[in-house]
Scaffold this motif. Structure first.
Motif: not given
Length: 457
Positions: A292-294, A297-301, A321-322, A348-350
């Motif tokens: 999802s998204g890019d 960006v927060f995708g653990r790629a 597109v993020s 991300t606040a997590h």
């Protein structure tokens, strides 16, 4: 029930042959542009040359066409109305030369289709002269799906044919090699030779993993490259947040594996995902890792890339597109704005530490826009922590849930209101924009966070 065709599609050999154009105006020029993509010899006949043909390798005869001029011609195009044009029609029919009369379908022996050209690969789209505008629109869609370098790959495949047959004797194994070759449009001759050697050695060759950004969820926000690769993938490994409609854009016979990660539930651990995509690629498969998204960006790629590198697996990254950019687009919010916001932060606040929150608060106070990816459960808590670290309570905030999708919803208010829990937004992936630039967006349809909802600038 579909009707029968009135024409039979084919490719006509013109290499080393003469192509006659009768006419000197714009219609003739359009036909010259078309046939100049071939290796045929172009001859233009007209007493009056009105258009500029200087950009093309063509012989121009500033006179009327005569019957001997047509002898041995492969094709004739008539692009003007004159006595010479009428003579050309009569003589072409007498000599059995295929004839095209521009804009007069009833007089044509053949039609000129809309062509997608990736020499030696060509795709022709014809409506038998009934709907040329539709043919052009279909052509544009096909142009978008074919990588610019695919013609070079077609030439490589032709040049390697004899060597492939000598090294790979099994028909199915040869097909796998060619499928692998033609789905790598950036490959050069040496890389193709190496790929052939790999296939000859193990019968399948090593696969590849594409880390593809699916965007925020709408199918039409996928990049053209993402669409092409989804059609080439043998396996689609996708996240929970990727909508089914996007996954279904892949090849119909592609295997689909959901490695869903939802809040509080992970059907696959990250280590298992890493092992899965490595195993599939080692089996010689083309793997679309759809995120999802890019993907960056927060995708653990990064973890997946590290696993692929360690295993020696080829990979490529296709941006998407993020959600922050989709949220800004949905609400016409300029996340950077001259004299208001000189930059933006995606975070991300997590699991964020106090030091992170302090840094973000300082950035927001300095004028930067924060784009916070977080779940509904911790939104109020995060806003309170930002206030505790010095962020102003009147900082405008905008929340977009399901950004980039048809069912997106937005909310507007202040950081102080969010900290009090005054924003009760629907479930779904949410982006919270924080900063003075947010007030310059279009939040007229947004639900109010509280009585102190900011005014749209």
């Amino acid at each position: 029930m579909m009707g029968n065709l009135n024409t039979f599609p084919l490719s006509f050999k013109v290499k080393g042959k003469r192509i006659i154009i009768v006419g000197g105006g714009d219609e003739a020029l359009n036909k010259v542009r078309l046939v100049s993509k071939t290796t045929g010899s172009i001859e233009i006949y007209s007493p009056v040359i009105e258009s500029d043909f200087s950009a093309f390798d063509a012989q121009i005869f500033t006179r009327a066409l005569t019957p001997p001029d047509l002898i041995g011609a492969a094709l004739v195009f008539v692009a003007e109305e004159s006595d010479a044009a009428e003579l050309a029609k009569v003589e072409a029919r007498r000599l059995g030369i295929p004839l095209n009369v521009v804009d007069v379908p009833g007089e044509c022996d053949f039609y000129t289709p809309s062509i997608v050209e990736r020499a030696p690969l060509t795709v022709a789209i014809s409506t038998e002269g009934d709907a040329p505008v539709l043919a052009r629109l279909v052509r544009a869609q096909i142009e978008a799906l074919l990588a610019p370098g695919i013609g070079k790959i077609a030439s490589l495949a032709g040049g390697l044919r004899q060597k492939v047959e000598s090294l790979i004797h099994d028909g199915a194994a040869r097909r796998r090699f060619y499928e692998d070759l033609v789905t790598r449009p950036e490959m050069d001759r040496q890389a193709a030779e190496n790929l052939l050697a790999a296939h000859a050695a193990d019968g399948s060759g090593q696969g590849i993993v594409w880390l593809i950004g699916a965007g925020p969820g709408s199918e039409d926000l996928l990049t053209l490259r993402a669409q092409r690769l989804l059609q080439q993938a043998d396996v689609i490994v996708h996240d929970q947040l990727v909508p089914a409609a996007v996954v279904e854009m892949g090849r119909r016979d592609a295997e689909q594996i959901c490695v869903g990660k939802a809040r509080g539930h992970h059907s696959f651990s990250q280590a298992q995902i890493n092992a899965l995509i490595v195993r599939l690629a080692k089996e010689g498969k083309k793997v679309a890792r759809l995120k999802s998204g890019d993907p960056m960006v927060f995708g653990r790629a990064g973890e997946e890339i590290a696993a692929l590198r360690a295993a020696g697996i080829d990979y490529d990254i296709v941006p998407g597109v993020s959600a922050a950019f989709a949220a800004a687009a949905d609400t016409a919010t300029p996340i950077t704005l001259r004299q208001v916001s000189t930059g933006f932060v995606i975070a991300t606040a997590h699991g964020a530490e106090d030091a992170d929150l302090a840094h973000w608060a300082a950035l927001a106070q300095s004028g930067l826009t924060l784009s916070l990816y977080m779940g509904k459960a911790i939104a109020a808590e995060t806003a309170g922590r930002l206030l505790a670290h010095g962020a102003a309570a009147d900082l405008p905030i905008g929340i977009v849930v399901n950004a980039g999708r048809a069912d997106h919803q937005s909310y507007a208010g202040t950081l102080g209101a969010l900290a009090l829990g005054a924003v009760d937004f629907v479930d779904g992936p949410a982006v919270i924009l924080v900063g003075r630039a947010v007030a310059h967006g279009d939040w007229t349809d947004a639900a109010s966070a509280a009585a102190d909802q900011f005014k749209v600038a």
